[in-house]
Each structure stands twice: as structure tokens, then as C-alpha cells.
Design a protein around this motif. Sequence first.
Motif, PDB file in Angstrom:
ATOM      1  N   UNK A  15       4.837   0.786  -1.388  1.00  0.00           N
ATOM      2  CA  UNK A  15       3.958   1.495  -0.427  1.00  0.00           C
ATOM      3  C   UNK A  15       2.673   0.976  -0.501  1.00  0.00           C
ATOM      4  N   UNK A  16       2.018   0.792   0.646  1.00  0.00           N
ATOM      5  CA  UNK A  16       0.752   0.473   0.862  1.00  0.00           C
ATOM      6  C   UNK A  16       0.033   1.058   2.054  1.00  0.00           C
ATOM      7  N   UNK A  17      -0.475   2.239   2.111  1.00  0.00           N
ATOM      8  CA  UNK A  17      -0.673   3.013   3.135  1.00  0.00           C
ATOM      9  C   UNK A  17      -2.313   2.418   3.611  1.00  0.00           C
ATOM     10  N   UNK A  18      -3.145   2.181   2.606  1.00  0.00           N
ATOM     11  CA  UNK A  18      -4.487   1.616   2.888  1.00  0.00           C
ATOM     12  C   UNK A  18      -4.600   0.121   2.266  1.00  0.00           C
ATOM     13  N   UNK A  19      -4.385  -0.845   3.153  1.00  0.00           N
ATOM     14  CA  UNK A  19      -3.837  -0.686   4.403  1.00  0.00           C
ATOM     15  C   UNK A  19      -2.654  -1.785   4.768  1.00  0.00           C
ATOM     16  N   UNK A  20      -2.125  -2.719   3.895  1.00  0.00           N
ATOM     17  CA  UNK A  20      -1.327  -3.641   4.196  1.00  0.00           C
ATOM     18  C   UNK A  20      -0.279  -3.222   5.207  1.00  0.00           C
ATOM     19  N   UNK A  21       0.566  -1.927   4.612  1.00  0.00           N
ATOM     20  CA  UNK A  21       1.662  -1.971   5.570  1.00  0.00           C
ATOM     21  C   UNK A  21       1.626  -0.895   6.796  1.00  0.00           C
ATOM     22  N   UNK A  22       0.377  -0.434   6.685  1.00  0.00           N
ATOM     23  CA  UNK A  22       0.118   0.071   7.995  1.00  0.00           C
ATOM     24  C   UNK A  22      -0.432  -0.988   9.025  1.00  0.00           C
ATOM     25  N   UNK A  23      -1.113  -1.741   8.584  1.00  0.00           N
ATOM     26  CA  UNK A  23      -1.651  -3.080   9.204  1.00  0.00           C
ATOM     27  C   UNK A  23      -0.271  -3.748   9.952  1.00  0.00           C
ATOM     28  N   UNK A  24       0.728  -4.127   9.021  1.00  0.00           N
ATOM     29  CA  UNK A  24       1.902  -4.854   9.435  1.00  0.00           C
ATOM     30  C   UNK A  24       2.465  -3.952  10.375  1.00  0.00           C
ATOM     31  N   UNK A  25       2.584  -2.565  10.335  1.00  0.00           N
ATOM     32  CA  UNK A  25       3.275  -1.831  11.253  1.00  0.00           C
ATOM     33  C   UNK A  25       2.657  -1.777  12.626  1.00  0.00           C
ATOM     34  N   UNK A  26       1.534  -1.998  12.691  1.00  0.00           N
ATOM     35  CA  UNK A  26       0.906  -1.927  14.015  1.00  0.00           C
ATOM     36  C   UNK A  26       0.873  -3.420  14.600  1.00  0.00           C
ATOM     37  N   UNK A  27       0.927  -4.442  13.610  1.00  0.00           N
ATOM     38  CA  UNK A  27       1.439  -5.678  14.311  1.00  0.00           C
ATOM     39  C   UNK A  27       2.606  -5.829  14.785  1.00  0.00           C
ATOM     40  N   UNK A  28       3.714  -5.178  14.258  1.00  0.00           N
ATOM     41  CA  UNK A  28       4.969  -5.159  14.839  1.00  0.00           C
ATOM     42  C   UNK A  28       4.922  -4.387  16.024  1.00  0.00           C
ATOM     43  N   UNK A  29       4.412  -3.305  16.326  1.00  0.00           N
ATOM     44  CA  UNK A  29       4.052  -2.611  17.488  1.00  0.00           C
ATOM     45  C   UNK A  29       3.522  -3.135  18.705  1.00  0.00           C
ATOM     46  N   UNK A  30       2.591  -4.155  18.084  1.00  0.00           N
ATOM     47  CA  UNK A  30       1.891  -5.177  19.241  1.00  0.00           C
ATOM     48  C   UNK A  30       2.915  -6.170  19.377  1.00  0.00           C
TER      49      UNK A  30
END
Length: 229
Positions: A15-30
Amino acid sequence: DLKRLLDGGETVVVIDVLRAFTTAAYAFAAGARSMIAADSLDSVARLRSRYPASMTMGALPGGRPVPGMDFGNSPAEIVGRDLSGMTLIQFTAGGVKGLVDCDHATEVLAGSLVCARSTARYIRTLAPSTVTLVITGLWTDRDGDEDHACADLIEAYLHGQSPDVAAYEDRVRQSDFGRRFGDSAHPHLPAADLDLCATADCFGFAMPMRRTDHGLVIEPVALASLPTA
């Protein structure tokens, strides 16, 4: 007890909320197709030469951007971009390094608050004998409660609960690291990033990692057809 609730190999959620895997999730959503985990800056350079059409993303310890990378470790930099079909190479000292360190597990997933429910639903399809939730945000100068909050939310979903996500979102905002976002003393930590990171269950995909001949690759797995956790 999660060990009794689930029944098949070992699953680890890093888990990395701030920020690695949040950033990754937004990249996949893009629209990004995959993310290659780099365990060092030297690895980033090697992977980039192997995949010349790829883009790089990441940060140094403390979240400062890496000179020469295409994107920082910032979801706000990703929102609104078209990354359709793109392969990204990601390096961070916390979350990505944690993924690499946990490569021994049967199944490894990248976890963040924006994918908490989907992560739990994916785990249920695996029916592992054990689930380990790994916190990467705990450092000497911060409590890592943003990652503990995500772990607690995933655990609640695994137990079949329907928690009030607002409490977990607030914990992300009130964590030691979360309170630095938007502070003028930390210009590399924009308030917009915190707003994106502290919103639960935005995306209907999980982020499992798979091993390839070229390294450790994260790809999103959509869960629209799966039952609710």
C-alpha cells in the motif's frame, strides 16, 4: 480473522496512498496499459533504453521529483492526460520498492484508497490462505496512517462490512504526511494531490503485479463483472 476467512496461497497488498499507487491508478484510468516497477534510478535508465516508447514517472524520498522523468509522483499531473496504450516505468523509494521486496509472494498487488474496494474484491476471487497488508508510508518522520487507513478499509471489505469511507479519507488527510500537502514549505506536495489520494473507491479495477522476463509489471484488472466484496 482473515486467515480463516480466505482459503488458498499467499497474497500481499503493498500500500502506498501518498502517492505512488494513487498516481498509478490515475495513469491506468487515463488509459495506460502497464506499469513496470523499477527498483532504482539505474533500473529506470535500463528499462527506458529497452522500451524507448515508454514514459517515466516517480519521485525521490520525501516526494521530490526526479530530474529528467516525464512525470512526478503526482496524480494531479496525470488527470486530464491521454495515456492510451502507454507503458510507464515507475520508481519510488516507498511503494515501488515495497512491491519489489515482496516479489516472493504468490500474488502481489499495488494498493491505494482509490482502489480499496476493488482490491478486496480481487482478493476474494483468489481465495488465498493468508493476506498480508504492507504499509510503505511509515518513516522516521511520519506515522504512515494514510496507508494504515487504506489497510483497515481493505480489511473491512474483506470481512464483508460496509464501512463509512469518510472516516478513512479523513485519516489520510490528517496523517503526518497528508498534512504537508498544500503547505508552502513543501511545494512539491500540492493540495490537489491530497484531494485525489484521499478519495476512496474511485476505480473499478485492482492492480496486480506479474513477473515477466523484462521485470515486474503492474496491469489493471477490471472487476465490473465480479460480485461485491
